[in-house]
Structure formats: structure tokens, C-alpha cells
Write a protein that holds these residues in place. Structure first.
Motif, PDB file in Angstrom:
ATOM      1  N   GLY A  34      34.155  47.382  49.002  1.00 26.71           N
ATOM      2  CA  GLY A  34      34.309  46.852  49.221  1.00 26.71           C
ATOM      3  C   GLY A  34      33.151  45.977  50.238  1.00 26.71           C
ATOM      4  N   CYS A  35      32.730  45.369  49.498  1.00 30.81           N
ATOM      5  CA  CYS A  35      30.943  45.896  50.150  1.00 30.81           C
ATOM      6  C   CYS A  35      30.205  44.273  51.217  1.00 30.81           C
ATOM      7  N   GLY A  36      30.721  43.584  51.375  1.00 30.77           N
ATOM      8  CA  GLY A  36      30.623  43.363  53.244  1.00 30.77           C
ATOM      9  C   GLY A  36      29.824  41.660  52.319  1.00 30.77           C
TER      10      GLY A  36
ATOM     11  N   MET B 228      42.640  47.017  44.284  1.00 27.49           N
ATOM     12  CA  MET B 228      44.068  47.622  44.472  1.00 27.49           C
ATOM     13  C   MET B 228      44.018  47.491  42.211  1.00 27.49           C
ATOM     14  N   GLN B 229      43.461  46.217  41.937  1.00 26.52           N
ATOM     15  CA  GLN B 229      43.161  46.487  40.777  1.00 26.52           C
ATOM     16  C   GLN B 229      41.271  45.736  39.719  1.00 26.52           C
ATOM     17  N   MET B 230      41.558  46.720  40.024  1.00 27.78           N
ATOM     18  CA  MET B 230      39.822  46.338  39.581  1.00 27.78           C
ATOM     19  C   MET B 230      39.906  45.952  37.462  1.00 27.78           C
ATOM     20  N   ASP B 231      38.919  45.019  37.105  1.00 29.09           N
ATOM     21  CA  ASP B 231      38.933  44.799  36.200  1.00 29.09           C
ATOM     22  C   ASP B 231      37.776  46.367  35.196  1.00 29.09           C
ATOM     23  N   PHE B 232      37.019  46.240  36.233  1.00 20.88           N
ATOM     24  CA  PHE B 232      36.610  47.587  35.395  1.00 20.88           C
ATOM     25  C   PHE B 232      36.904  48.454  34.767  1.00 20.88           C
ATOM     26  N   PRO B 233      35.991  49.199  33.609  1.00 22.33           N
ATOM     27  CA  PRO B 233      36.919  50.214  32.700  1.00 22.33           C
ATOM     28  C   PRO B 233      37.749  51.566  32.785  1.00 22.33           C
TER      29      PRO B 233
ATOM     30  N   LEU C 156      31.628  45.286  45.037  1.00 21.21           N
ATOM     31  CA  LEU C 156      33.364  45.249  45.163  1.00 21.21           C
ATOM     32  C   LEU C 156      33.885  44.063  45.861  1.00 21.21           C
ATOM     33  N   ASN C 157      33.936  42.772  46.149  1.00 22.61           N
ATOM     34  CA  ASN C 157      34.699  41.758  47.099  1.00 22.61           C
ATOM     35  C   ASN C 157      35.315  40.864  46.988  1.00 22.61           C
ATOM     36  N   ASN C 158      36.575  40.901  47.311  1.00 25.63           N
ATOM     37  CA  ASN C 158      37.292  39.234  46.906  1.00 25.63           C
ATOM     38  C   ASN C 158      37.006  38.392  48.012  1.00 25.63           C
ATOM     39  N   ASN C 159      35.731  38.455  48.234  1.00 28.29           N
ATOM     40  CA  ASN C 159      35.475  37.346  49.549  1.00 28.29           C
ATOM     41  C   ASN C 159      34.215  36.397  48.668  1.00 28.29           C
ATOM     42  N   ASP C 160      34.477  35.237  48.483  1.00 22.60           N
ATOM     43  CA  ASP C 160      33.576  34.280  47.356  1.00 22.60           C
ATOM     44  C   ASP C 160      32.352  34.547  48.121  1.00 22.60           C
ATOM     45  N   TYR C 161      32.703  34.072  49.651  1.00 27.70           N
ATOM     46  CA  TYR C 161      31.449  33.724  50.301  1.00 27.70           C
ATOM     47  C   TYR C 161      30.893  34.992  50.718  1.00 27.70           C
ATOM     48  N   GLN C 162      31.122  35.845  51.025  1.00 30.30           N
ATOM     49  CA  GLN C 162      30.282  37.242  50.977  1.00 30.30           C
ATOM     50  C   GLN C 162      29.705  37.561  49.716  1.00 30.30           C
ATOM     51  N   ILE C 163      30.234  37.218  48.636  1.00 34.70           N
ATOM     52  CA  ILE C 163      29.391  37.428  47.598  1.00 34.70           C
ATOM     53  C   ILE C 163      28.299  36.783  48.070  1.00 34.70           C
ATOM     54  N   GLN C 164      28.411  35.686  48.024  1.00 33.34           N
ATOM     55  CA  GLN C 164      27.036  34.058  47.802  1.00 33.34           C
ATOM     56  C   GLN C 164      26.513  35.126  48.507  1.00 33.34           C
ATOM     57  N   ARG C 165      26.788  35.680  50.387  1.00 37.49           N
ATOM     58  CA  ARG C 165      25.798  35.689  50.647  1.00 37.49           C
ATOM     59  C   ARG C 165      24.915  37.106  50.472  1.00 37.49           C
ATOM     60  N   ALA C 166      25.577  37.898  50.049  1.00 38.31           N
ATOM     61  CA  ALA C 166      25.170  39.794  49.337  1.00 38.31           C
ATOM     62  C   ALA C 166      24.202  39.171  48.482  1.00 38.31           C
ATOM     63  N   THR C 167      24.234  38.078  46.901  1.00 37.23           N
ATOM     64  CA  THR C 167      23.205  38.106  46.111  1.00 37.23           C
ATOM     65  C   THR C 167      22.283  37.229  46.741  1.00 37.23           C
TER      66      THR C 167
ATOM     67  N   SER D 242      17.657  41.797  43.394  1.00 38.08           N
ATOM     68  CA  SER D 242      18.617  41.481  42.223  1.00 38.08           C
ATOM     69  C   SER D 242      18.702  42.758  40.910  1.00 38.08           C
ATOM     70  N   LYS D 243      17.880  43.479  40.538  1.00 37.57           N
ATOM     71  CA  LYS D 243      17.576  44.697  39.542  1.00 37.57           C
ATOM     72  C   LYS D 243      18.320  45.702  39.634  1.00 37.57           C
ATOM     73  N   GLN D 244      18.720  46.015  40.954  1.00 40.06           N
ATOM     74  CA  GLN D 244      19.326  47.377  41.280  1.00 40.06           C
ATOM     75  C   GLN D 244      21.172  46.471  41.855  1.00 40.06           C
ATOM     76  N   LEU D 245      21.024  45.348  42.401  1.00 39.79           N
ATOM     77  CA  LEU D 245      21.717  45.286  42.236  1.00 39.79           C
ATOM     78  C   LEU D 245      22.767  44.319  41.947  1.00 39.79           C
ATOM     79  N   ALA D 246      24.082  44.139  41.653  1.00 45.40           N
ATOM     80  CA  ALA D 246      25.139  42.822  41.861  1.00 45.40           C
ATOM     81  C   ALA D 246      26.963  42.918  41.961  1.00 45.40           C
ATOM     82  N   PHE D 247      26.473  41.846  42.483  1.00 48.92           N
ATOM     83  CA  PHE D 247      28.036  41.523  43.311  1.00 48.92           C
ATOM     84  C   PHE D 247      29.399  40.786  42.228  1.00 48.92           C
ATOM     85  N   VAL D 248      30.284  41.305  42.686  1.00 48.41           N
ATOM     86  CA  VAL D 248      31.375  41.294  41.523  1.00 48.41           C
ATOM     87  C   VAL D 248      33.011  40.659  42.239  1.00 48.41           C
ATOM     88  N   LYS D 249      33.485  39.626  42.392  1.00 45.20           N
ATOM     89  CA  LYS D 249      35.020  39.523  43.114  1.00 45.20           C
ATOM     90  C   LYS D 249      35.780  40.595  41.996  1.00 45.20           C
TER      91      LYS D 249
END
Length: 380
Positions: free
Chosen positions: A137-139, A189-194, A158-169, A178-185
Motif C-alpha cells: 500500500g505504497c501510496g 489480499m491476493q498478491m502476484d508475487f511468488p 504494491l498499490n491497487n490504484n493506477d494513478y498513485q502508481i503513475q505518481r510514484a513512478t 528508478s533503479k532502487q524502486l519499482a511500483f506495481v499494480k
């Protein structure tokens, strides 16, 4: 996940992305929350307003039922996503890019205190250089940027809001991170990570949006490596909260409405959720109970006695009754002239109502935004 579910999730994400483009346009690249507010699509803004406030309009604490709470909880993902579609720019304009509260020391500026609160959590977790860390929930990435700079780790937000992901990126690139940070949708409750993906995980006032804390904590447990540590600042009602007390219930409901929360629970339930998820609880305490000279809620209280420097004058003034009245009318003028989309004033008024409830909850010891829990995933 079955092929049908994968396809459904793909369609949901495509729909969210399309809605995000219509609502926010190019405002993700805007400098500052106020300028971003001016570039919204009016029809999409109305849709977001209607979808969010259907859970709250014409409802009062005395009439709330368990069915009402269950309906909000069932739609937690949509409720949270639309809340941040509406509130993100107002947060950035009025608070900054780290959407959380903190403790304060005498002589400390607001942004110094915010950073210290983030550093303290990183220290409690034991984040070190080179670690792979998850921010749940990275805002718009304020804490992720600070913790990445402070520790030298790599943070995935990790964030479920596209707008906030764009702002964070956008902000990460602007600060050369950018090399230290990545922001994903994704849905926490059901993460895509292994399984066993991250060395450490933290959440700052974000998992309160989960329908069940045990559910989100269990997902965090799954993606955390054995021996890894999870730290969270959780929003919780204290165990002094009595849902049968109408005043208590109204405070909770106003906080939930103004902050996009479907269902807050008590401290005892939060601690139990960590144990249910499988964590060995290393530490837990309400940091709001520390004997600080200045309370965590002072920026919302509008009281001049909390002023430490000239820089605090604007923060205090905007939360006085006349400051709020001016902001209310200003938002109305922006809407009438078409400079801001319809619903801006309604959203701002809802945030102001929540601010009053947050102060009341803090003063009456009914609510905390900083219940610290630190849990370790067993080695085996």
C-alpha cells in the motif's frame, strides 16, 4: 489461479487503466497536488464520487447495521481505489507525499518528523543495504523513496490504484531512484508475487483498508522469506472503543468515511491477526501512548498552542474553523468556475469531517494510527 480468473483479472486491470486515463489524463505528471486537481475528467470524477459515497450518503451512525459494514467490506478494493482517485491530490496538496501520521519532538519540523517515523520502522524491521523489500500500500511512494535512500535497499511498492502508481513512478525517476524502486499494480489480499520473495516487508497505515487483517497479514507472511521481518503501523480502534456507544461509533464511522476504510477493528483483533497469519510477534505497542510533548494529531487540531515555528502557522490556520470555511468556499468557487471537477468540495468536506473524528478519537483514546507490530516469519 485458473485461466478464467487470470482472464477476469486482466479485464479488470484494463478497465481500471482506461478509467484512470479518462479521470486523471496527464495529471500524474503535474507538479504538486493542486495543479493535478485541475486536470480531471468531469464525467469520470462524477462516477468515482457516486461509487464511493454510495456507501455513506444518507447514513448515520445510529442507523448503521452489520449488513452495512459487510457491504463495504465486500467492495473494499473498489472502495479503496475510488477513495484514492478522489483524495490523492488533496493529500499531496495539504499534507505531502507520505500519507501517514507520526510522532513529534520539540523543535522538529513536520517533514523531519515524518521522515523519522519512516526511519524508525525501517530500523525496527532491520532493513539493510541490498535487501529486497516490499511496501504494501505504497501510496505515491514517499516512504519508499525515503527508506530506499536511508537504507540502500530496493523497494517494490504494491498499490491497487493506477494513478498513485503513475505518481510514484514519476517521483522516483525525478529523484534518480528508478533503479532502487519499482511500483506495481495489485491487490494485497491476493498478491502476484511468488512465495518467499522478499527479505522484509512493511506497511504504513495501509492495511487498514483490508477486509480482514488476518487475510492481508497471511499474504504478507507468504511472500516474506523464512526468517524475514514484517513491520506495520496499523490504524486500530483501541480496546476502550465500545461499538454500542453512539459517540464512539460516530467517531469510527466518520474516520472510515473520510479515509476510505470499510471496517476498522480493535487493537486486540489486530494483534491476534498477526498471530493467526503465523508471525512470531517480536514487538507491539501503541506509539500514540508514548508521553510525547506534542500529540500525533496536532496538524489536524487547528490549535495555536501547538505552534513551534512560523512554518507551522499555515498548518494550524487551515484547520481552524475559519480556515476550513475558507477552504470549503474556495473549493466551491473552483467547481462553479470549472477549474476543478464536481465533487472536489464534497471530497474535501469529507476529509475535514474525518480530521475532526481523528482528533476526537486520539483525545478520547479510542483510536490510534500508529499501533506498531513487528513480526518474524519462522525459519522453518
Amino acid at each position: 489461479m485458473s485461466p478464467a480468473k487470470v482472464e477476469l483479472e486482466k479485464q479488470d486491470r484494463e478497465r481500471d487503466a482506461a478509467f484512470n486515463q479518462v479521470l486523471h489524463g496527464k495529471s500524474a505528471q503535474a507538479t504538486g497536488g493542486f495543479r493535478a486537481m485541475m486536470g480531471k475528467g468531469s464525467s469520470a470524477q462524477k462516477a468515482a464520487i457516486d461509487e464511493y459515497f454510495k456507501h455513506w450518503d444518507n447514513k448515520d451512525a445510529k442507523d448503521e447495521t452489520e449488513e452495512d459494514r459487510a457491504k463495504r467490506t465486500a467492495e473494499y478494493a473498489t472502495l479503496t481505489r475510488h477513495y484514492y482517485n478522489l483524495a490523492t491530490d488533496l493529500y499531496e496538496y495539504g499534507w505531502g507525499q507520505s500519507f501517514h501520521f507520526c510522532r513529534y519532538s520539540i523543535g522538529e519540523t513536520f517533514y523531519q518528523a515524518i521522515s523519522r517515523h519512516e526511519h524508525y520502522l525501517a530500523h525496527q524491521i532491520g532493513i539493510k543495504e541490498g535487501m529486497r523489500v516490499l511496501d504494501v500500500g505504497c501510496g505515491v511512494g514517499g516512504p519508499a523513496r525515503e527508506i530506499a535512500k536511508f537504507t540502500g535497499c530496493h523497494v517494490t511498492g504494491l498499490n491497487n490504484n493506477d494513478y498513485q502508481i503513475q505518481r510514484a513512478t514519476h517521483y522516483a525517476a525525478k529523484e534518480g531512484l528508478s533503479k532502487q524502486l519499482a511500483f506495481v499494480k495489485g491487490d494485497f489480499m491476493q498478491m502476484d508475487f511468488p512465495d518467499n520473495s522478499f527479505d522484509a516487508v512493511y506497511a504504513i497505515e495501509a492495511t487498514v483498508h483490508a477486509p480482514k487483517l488476518a487475510g492481508v497479514y497471511s499474504e504478507i507472511f507468504r511472500v516474506l522469506k523464512p526468517g524475514g521481518v514484517f513491520g506495520v503501523y496499523e490504524w486500530l480502534m483501541t480496546d476502550d472503543y465500545d461499538n454500542d456507544d453512539l459517540e464512539h461509533r460516530r467517531i469510527r464511522l466518520d474516520i472510515e468515511q473520510g479515509d476510505g476504510i470499510s471496517n476498522m477493528v480493535r487493537v486486540s483483533e489486530g494483534v491476534e491477526a498477526m498471530k493467526i497469519a503465523g508471525f512470531d510477534l517480536l514487538h507491539h505497542e501503541d506509539l500514540a501512548d508514548r508521553p510525547d510533548p506534542i500529540p500525533w494529531y496536532w496538524p489536524l487540531a487547528g490549535r495555536w498552542k501547538y505552534m513551534q515555528s512560523a512554518f507551522d502557522a499555515f498548518t494550524i490556520a487551515r484547520m481552524t474553523w475559519w480556515g476550513r470555511a475558507a477552504a470549503h468556499h474556495f473549493a466551491g468557487i473552483l467547481e462553479m468556475t470549472g477549474l476543478a471537477p464536481r465533487g472536489t468540495k464534497k471530497t474535501a468536506d469529507s476529509l475535514a469531517r474525518a480530521a475532526d473524528a481523528l482528533v476526537a478519537g486520539g483525545e478520547k483514546h479510542l483510536f490510534t494510527p500508529m499501533y506498531l507490530m513487528v513480526g518474524k516469519k519462522p525459519e522453518q
